[in-house]
Design a protein around this motif. Structure first.
Motif, short mmCIF file in Angstrom:
data_model
loop_
_atom_site.label_atom_id
_atom_site.label_comp_id
_atom_site.label_asym_id
_atom_site.label_seq_id
_atom_site.Cartn_x
_atom_site.Cartn_y
_atom_site.Cartn_z
N ALA A 325 -21.80 -47.35 -4.51
CA ALA A 325 -20.50 -47.69 -5.09
C ALA A 325 -19.63 -48.35 -4.03
O ALA A 325 -19.53 -47.87 -2.90
CB ALA A 325 -19.82 -46.45 -5.65
N ARG A 326 -19.00 -49.46 -4.39
CA ARG A 326 -18.15 -50.17 -3.45
C ARG A 326 -16.76 -49.55 -3.42
O ARG A 326 -16.30 -48.96 -4.40
CB ARG A 326 -18.05 -51.65 -3.84
N HIS A 327 -16.10 -49.70 -2.28
CA HIS A 327 -14.78 -49.13 -2.07
C HIS A 327 -13.80 -50.24 -1.68
O HIS A 327 -14.12 -51.09 -0.84
CB HIS A 327 -14.82 -48.06 -0.97
N VAL A 328 -12.61 -50.19 -2.27
CA VAL A 328 -11.55 -51.14 -1.97
C VAL A 328 -10.34 -50.35 -1.51
O VAL A 328 -9.85 -49.47 -2.24
CB VAL A 328 -11.19 -52.01 -3.19
N ALA A 329 -9.85 -50.65 -0.33
CA ALA A 329 -8.66 -50.00 0.22
C ALA A 329 -7.51 -51.01 0.23
O ALA A 329 -7.62 -52.07 0.84
CB ALA A 329 -8.92 -49.49 1.63
N ILE A 330 -6.42 -50.69 -0.48
CA ILE A 330 -5.24 -51.55 -0.54
C ILE A 330 -4.17 -50.93 0.35
O ILE A 330 -3.72 -49.81 0.09
CB ILE A 330 -4.73 -51.69 -1.99
N VAL A 331 -3.80 -51.64 1.39
CA VAL A 331 -2.82 -51.16 2.36
C VAL A 331 -1.55 -51.99 2.21
O VAL A 331 -1.60 -53.22 2.29
CB VAL A 331 -3.36 -51.26 3.80
N THR A 332 -0.41 -51.32 2.00
CA THR A 332 0.84 -52.03 1.79
C THR A 332 1.93 -51.47 2.69
O THR A 332 1.76 -50.41 3.31
CB THR A 332 1.28 -51.95 0.32
N THR A 333 3.06 -52.16 2.74
CA THR A 333 4.14 -51.83 3.67
C THR A 333 5.31 -51.12 3.01
O THR A 333 6.31 -50.87 3.68
CB THR A 333 4.65 -53.12 4.34
N ALA A 334 5.22 -50.79 1.74
CA ALA A 334 6.33 -50.13 1.06
C ALA A 334 5.78 -49.28 -0.07
O ALA A 334 4.61 -49.42 -0.47
CB ALA A 334 7.34 -51.14 0.52
N SER A 335 6.61 -48.41 -0.59
CA SER A 335 6.18 -47.50 -1.66
C SER A 335 7.38 -47.14 -2.53
O SER A 335 8.54 -47.20 -2.09
CB SER A 335 5.56 -46.23 -1.06
N LEU A 336 7.07 -46.81 -3.77
CA LEU A 336 8.12 -46.30 -4.66
C LEU A 336 8.65 -44.99 -4.10
O LEU A 336 7.93 -44.26 -3.42
CB LEU A 336 7.54 -46.08 -6.06
N PRO A 337 9.90 -44.72 -4.35
CA PRO A 337 10.84 -45.37 -5.28
C PRO A 337 11.60 -46.57 -4.73
O PRO A 337 12.60 -46.97 -5.33
CB PRO A 337 11.80 -44.23 -5.61
N TRP A 338 11.16 -47.13 -3.60
CA TRP A 338 11.79 -48.36 -3.12
C TRP A 338 11.34 -49.50 -4.04
O TRP A 338 10.18 -49.89 -4.06
CB TRP A 338 11.38 -48.64 -1.68
N MET A 339 12.26 -50.05 -4.81
CA MET A 339 11.94 -51.06 -5.81
C MET A 339 11.87 -52.43 -5.16
O MET A 339 12.76 -53.27 -5.31
CB MET A 339 12.97 -51.03 -6.94
N THR A 340 10.81 -52.66 -4.44
CA THR A 340 10.58 -53.95 -3.80
C THR A 340 9.21 -54.47 -4.16
O THR A 340 8.34 -53.70 -4.64
CB THR A 340 10.71 -53.82 -2.27
N SER A 417 12.76 -49.64 10.14
CA SER A 417 13.50 -50.41 11.13
C SER A 417 14.77 -50.97 10.48
O SER A 417 14.68 -51.79 9.56
CB SER A 417 12.63 -51.55 11.67
N LYS A 418 15.91 -50.52 10.95
CA LYS A 418 17.18 -51.00 10.41
C LYS A 418 17.38 -52.47 10.73
O LYS A 418 17.93 -53.22 9.92
CB LYS A 418 18.33 -50.17 10.96
N ALA A 419 16.96 -52.87 11.94
CA ALA A 419 17.17 -54.26 12.33
C ALA A 419 16.34 -55.21 11.45
O ALA A 419 16.84 -56.26 11.02
CB ALA A 419 16.81 -54.44 13.80
N ARG A 420 15.13 -54.86 11.19
CA ARG A 420 14.25 -55.71 10.38
C ARG A 420 14.32 -55.37 8.89
O ARG A 420 13.75 -56.09 8.07
CB ARG A 420 12.80 -55.60 10.86
N ARG A 421 14.94 -54.24 8.56
CA ARG A 421 15.07 -53.80 7.17
C ARG A 421 13.70 -53.69 6.50
O ARG A 421 13.48 -54.14 5.36
CB ARG A 421 15.96 -54.77 6.38
N SER A 422 12.77 -53.13 7.22
CA SER A 422 11.41 -52.97 6.71
C SER A 422 10.77 -51.77 7.39
O SER A 422 11.30 -51.23 8.38
CB SER A 422 10.58 -54.23 6.97
N ILE A 423 9.64 -51.34 6.87
CA ILE A 423 8.90 -50.20 7.39
C ILE A 423 7.82 -50.70 8.33
O ILE A 423 7.03 -51.59 7.99
CB ILE A 423 8.28 -49.39 6.24
#
Length: 797
Positions: A325-340, A417-423
């Motif tokens: 069985a193949r595996h797919v890993a999705i890696v992202t930089t944000a998560s709910l409840p941050w609506m982005t 990061s407050k300066a970059r406004r991102s995680i």
């Protein structure tokens, strides 16, 4: 006249050899009678083999004729049966002569043989037949006399209790000899004519022989010899393979392409076409100079026996998923409840990829400590454990997709990061995917994830790595202080990490940076809930109901880069042209106070409201969605508004290229066009979406586009381009023989990036959050991790 003479019968007993001979001919009697035609065909087919027996046949046939003539002219005396060898009996069995015709045989002489074709002389040992016949006849009926004319007119005999009778006139020619002579004359006539060769060519054996000779035929050496590389070709290949290095130095890609074309164009007809086979010429004619150069290099290397067996920087140890069985890993930089967008779109991608039984899916999202959660999540919503946040995410998703999702959600340490406004990820993010599941990785925002990545190379751990670019970071950075200088460095860092850590990069639109290994494709869909709203609106309109009771609105995070600056400038410039026009704005953000203050100062007719979900019922009554943003890569809110059947007014910009095909999308190039589009939308009604348009907006279509553009379908199916064997063969040749200089450059860049991100001073100098090279104690406690330890370098010798 033939007169039989009576004589006392000899004893009934006969020798065993005679009985065996007679038994053999009695069994062949019935077969010969039923297969007369087959015998003639067999004789003709074996004419060639008879040539080899011609010498022995003449001697034996002469003895047979002389002994037959002498015995028939005198009284037949009993003779002892001669011994029969197995070889003679086997040959007679294959020949199967007609016994009745031999008994009617006339006198044979050399004159008969002289009428045959000289090249078809046949010699057969028939002494066994003669002795067997004579012995059996003597044993049964005694002896017979011939008349003075030496002609055997008629006769009667009895063999083993069965009587037989013969009748033959001496003037007639024996029938088998007559047919054989006729066939030999035809054979001689055909052999001397051109038709014989024509028939001979059609024989299957000849065709196979021709194919064999053609396969071993060698063309002249000068047409097949692979000539060595010359200086222009070596320089062209060096420039082509040094593309990654030139990208980092700021040299444009089209300049390198022109240099390669200039160097190769002069030698194309003389060398390239000479070093490839004719079967590949048609393929090269339709391809660019870079493919031709690769094929030329591979041909030269193959002629030397070179085979590439691995890179200098690559890790040869990878988990084999063949037959599993193949595996797919999705890696992202944000998560709910941050609506982005980077929180919502990867979540839907995981849900729709997991619908297929071909692969298992894991969604890896950042985990923030409670202090950071309060800064990021709306309404100061916080979670005490990853399990609690996972339950929230699944509940939100199940309400919108309409089916049960079956994918795994995992967390990795992150800091805001407050300066970059991102995680920003903390530590090595790749270690949170088990090696047994390290098959395919989808990096949502690959540049963001790898700015400060200090760990194992993604392409070494995973079999296939796909990056999806969401954000135009260069556009945001240019708006900051010293933005031009920062954008220059960020551009080259993005090139470096994308090339070093991804096999394939997908850009949602041309508004993003032109990254290496990238293609442009919209791989995002809309929430199915918005499509249902659009279907309901279309049904109500068919019934004659009024579905849009409000005018225009704008929804987005309230920061200047999200289009608020452009919106205020347009409304200020055309305040008189849009007199009486009112616009409702929904959004929260860091620049909300400044935006509201600027609008109030310019006395613009803007109504600011709190941000809310675009699917909220209070927004369904609006007819026009205005989005002047040019910094977005692909605005999700624009797609959602189109799905709900609204008008969308947006700039004529690469970020909106996907939406231009929809009739309800009204684009503008100038501020005057903007005013005209607003008036047009307010004065008319939007068109209902067709089934095809609704499908193009759906996540099912987006997932299919993603599978094709990322080559994920090919990887999951473990298949190459099997429809064209020639292209598949050329791909194999290039992959095996061409030195992967680009891969060596990528590995070197990855090693350099690993060294740079391992230095805390350099990390802080480039804007990293202190202590993000490894996760801290709070992350260990929340995620139940062991304390970070100093590990051996990933790149070592």
């Amino acid at each position: 006249m033939l007169k039989p003479v009576k004589e006392p019968s000899p004893p009934s007993t006969s020798s065993p050899a005679a009985e065996n001979a007679f038994s053999f001919f009695s069994r062949g009697w019935r077969e010969v009678r039923d297969s007369a035609g087959a015998d003639l065909q067999l004789m003709r087919a074996r004419a060639t083999s008879f040539k080899n027996l011609a010498t022995s046949f003449d001697r034996e046939l002469e003895n047979f004729l002389l002994s037959s003539a002498s015995s028939l002219s005198a009284t037949i005396r009993p003779l002892p049966p001669p011994p029969s060898s197995p070889a003679e009996i086997e040959f007679v069995k294959r020949l199967q002569p007609k016994l009745s015709e031999f008994r009617r045989a006339p006198e044979f002489s050399r004159k008969v043989l002289q009428k045959w074709t000289p090249r078809s002389r046949i010699r057969i040992d028939l002494s066994a037949i003669k002795n067997a016949i004579v012995s059996e006849v003597e044993d049964s009926v005694g002896f017979v006399e011939l008349d003075g004319e030496r002609s055997w007119r008629s006769g009667r005999g009895k063999i083993r209790g069965k009587e037989f009778h013969w009748d033959w006139k001496g003037d007639e020619e024996w029938e088998p000899i007559r047919v054989l002579k006729k066939r030999l004359r035809e054979f001689e006539r055909k052999s001397s004519s051109s038709d014989f060769l024509g028939n001979f060519k059609s024989i299957e054996f000849v065709e196979k022989l021709k194919a064999t000779l053609k396969s071993i035929y060698k063309e002249p050496r000068e047409s097949k010899e692979v000539l060595p590389l010359d200086v222009p070709e070596l320089l062209a290949y060096l420039v082509k393979q040094s593309g990654p290095l030139f990208d980092q130095l700021g040299v444009r890609r089209d300049i390198c392409d022109k240099i390669v074309e200039t160097l190769c164009s002069r030698r194309k007809d003389q060398l390239i076409w000479r070093s490839i086979s004719p079967s590949e010429t048609s393929l090269v004619e339709n391809e660019n100079i870079h493919d031709e150069l690769d094929l030329r290099i591979s041909s030269v290397l193959q002629s030397t026996g070179h085979h590439y067996e691995g890179g200098f920087w690559s890790d040869p140890v990878k988990h084999d998923f063949t037959g599993k069985a193949r595996h797919v890993a999705i890696v992202t930089t944000a998560s709910l409840p941050w609506m982005t967008g980077t929180a919502i779109n990867p979540l839907f991608r995981a849900a729709y990829l997991s619908k297929s039984a071909k692969q298992k899916v894991t969604l890896l999202v950042p985990w923030l400590c409670k202090s950071d959660q309060e800064l990021v999540y709306p309404n100061k919503l916080t979670f005490c454990s990853p399990e609690e946040q996972e339950a929230y995410i699944r509940s939100w998703l199940d309400e919108r997709v309409g089916f049960k999702t079956e994918f795994k959600i995992a967390f990795y340490p992150g800091k805001f990061s407050k300066a970059r406004r991102s995680i920003i990820p903390a530590g090595d993010t790749s270690q949170f995917i088990s090696p047994k599941e390290a098959d395919i990785a989808i990096l949502e925002e690959p540049e963001h994830l790898n700015w400060y990545h200090h760990g194992k190379r993604w392409t070494d751990k995973f079999n296939h790595v796909v990056g999806v670019v969401h954000t135009n970071y260069l556009e945001y950075i240019k708006r900051e202080k010293n933005g031009a200088i920062q954008a220059f460095f960020v551009k080259h860092i993005n090139n470096l990490v994308a090339r070093a850590y991804c096999h394939k990069v997908l850009r949602l639109s041309a508004a993003t940076q032109d990254l290496p290994k990238s293609v442009i494709c919209n791989v995002h869909g809309v929430n199915p809930k918005f499509l249902k709203v659009g279907e309901r609106v279309a049904a109500e309109r068919e019934l004659g109901q009024q579905v849009f009771s409000k005018g225009a609105y704008f929804l987005g995070k309230m920061v200047w880069a999200k289009g608020y600056r452009e919106l205020i400038d347009l409304l200020e410039k055309h305040k008189r042209d849009l007199d009486g026009f009112k616009l409702d704005i929904y959004g929260n953000g860091e620049d909300s106070l400044e935006v509201q203050s600027a609008a109030k100062k310019l006395e613009l007719n803007l109504n600011f409201l709190k941000g809310r979900d675009h699917a909220d019922d209070s927004l369904h009554g609006y007819k026009v969605f205005i989005n002047p943003c040019v910094s977005d890569v692909l605005c999700t809110a624009t797609a959602e508004a189109l799905a709900m059947g609204k008008f969308v007014i947006c700039a004529d910009h690469p970020s909106n290229a996907f939406f231009r095909s929809f009739p309800n999308c009204l684009t503008y190039k100038t501020s005057e066009d903007f005013v005209a589009r607003v008036k047009e939308a307010l004065a008319s009604e939007p068109q209902p979406l067709t089934p095809e348009q609704r499908h193009n907006l759906s996540w099912e279509a987006a997932t299919q586009r993603f599978m094709e553009s990322s080559e994920l379908d090919r990887v999951l199916n473990n298949s190459e381009d099997s429809t064209n064997p020639r292209k598949a063969n050329r791909k194999m040749i290039k992959s095996v023989s061409v030195p992967p200089l680009a891969e060596m450059v990528d590995g070197g860049l990855a090693f350099a990036h690993y060294c740079l991100t391992g230095n805390e001073i350099l990390r802080l100098a480039t804007g990293a959050i202190p202590g993000t090279r490894d996760y801290d104690q709070q992350h260990c406690k929340d995620l139940h991790l062991l304390p970070p330890q100093v590990q051996n370098p990933v790149y070592g010798w």
